[in-house]
Motif scaffolding. Sequence first.
Motif, PDB file in Angstrom:
ATOM      1  N   LEU A  24      -7.039   3.615   0.494  1.00 37.48           N
ATOM      2  CA  LEU A  24      -7.749   4.695  -0.180  1.00 37.48           C
ATOM      3  C   LEU A  24      -9.232   4.855  -0.403  1.00 37.48           C
ATOM      4  O   LEU A  24      -9.613   4.109  -0.136  1.00 37.48           O
ATOM      5  N   HIS A  63       0.055   5.817  -4.786  1.00 37.51           N
ATOM      6  CA  HIS A  63      -0.249   5.818  -3.436  1.00 37.51           C
ATOM      7  C   HIS A  63      -0.219   6.927  -2.484  1.00 37.51           C
ATOM      8  O   HIS A  63       0.877   7.614  -3.281  1.00 37.51           O
ATOM      9  N   LEU A  74      -2.043   8.270   3.838  1.00 37.98           N
ATOM     10  CA  LEU A  74      -3.603   8.250   4.450  1.00 37.98           C
ATOM     11  C   LEU A  74      -3.033   7.982   5.662  1.00 37.98           C
ATOM     12  O   LEU A  74      -2.246   7.945   6.274  1.00 37.98           O
ATOM     13  N   GLY A 122      -8.047   5.237   6.049  1.00 40.95           N
ATOM     14  CA  GLY A 122      -7.739   5.177   4.694  1.00 40.95           C
ATOM     15  C   GLY A 122      -8.100   6.524   4.851  1.00 40.95           C
ATOM     16  O   GLY A 122      -8.257   6.658   3.109  1.00 40.95           O
ATOM     17  N   ALA A 181       1.280   3.738   3.318  1.00 38.21           N
ATOM     18  CA  ALA A 181       0.307   2.920   2.424  1.00 38.21           C
ATOM     19  C   ALA A 181       0.755   2.225   1.386  1.00 38.21           C
ATOM     20  O   ALA A 181       0.116   0.876   1.167  1.00 38.21           O
TER      21      ALA A 181
END
Length: 165
Positions: A19, A46, A49, A53, A81
């Motif tokens: 991220l 999560h 993404l 990221g 992710a």
Amino acid sequence: MARIEAKLAKMGLPLPRALQMPVNIQMSLPFAWVRVRGTRAFVSGHVPLNPDGTIAKPVGKVGAEVSPDEGYAAAKLVALAQLASLRTALGDLDRITAWLRIFAMVNVAPGFDQMPRIANGFSDLILELYGPDIGTHARSAVGVALPLNVPVECEAEVEVDGQTS
């Protein structure tokens, strides 16, 4: 190349970078994305993404700014992710011996009640990659408000073999 990563490559699904918090957001994240303890790996929540990221679009509430199909696709990105974080923590995605539990949180518009349909984006990908023996998991899907206005966030618990990475 490992078996799961070969499947991802064949499917044209790259694992994203970690991220990258938007520059205008000042938020501390004092936790591990994956915590391995014995033969269990606990995966923090999560969000969807892009490969670089950054947070994937669209953002917003499913049933308003985000369609159910877009929410399903976002949940699939969440699974990718998590797989990226698990690869970092474990060294090899083939070390996962069982997906035990998924907790899906869906950012929903008032009246939207199809959270399981959205969470299926995550579950369907894991089952396709790992098959029913390893990929079948327990799951909950609830409607909540989510940080950064993402449409879906998931956490997970997996069982891993005992070898060190």
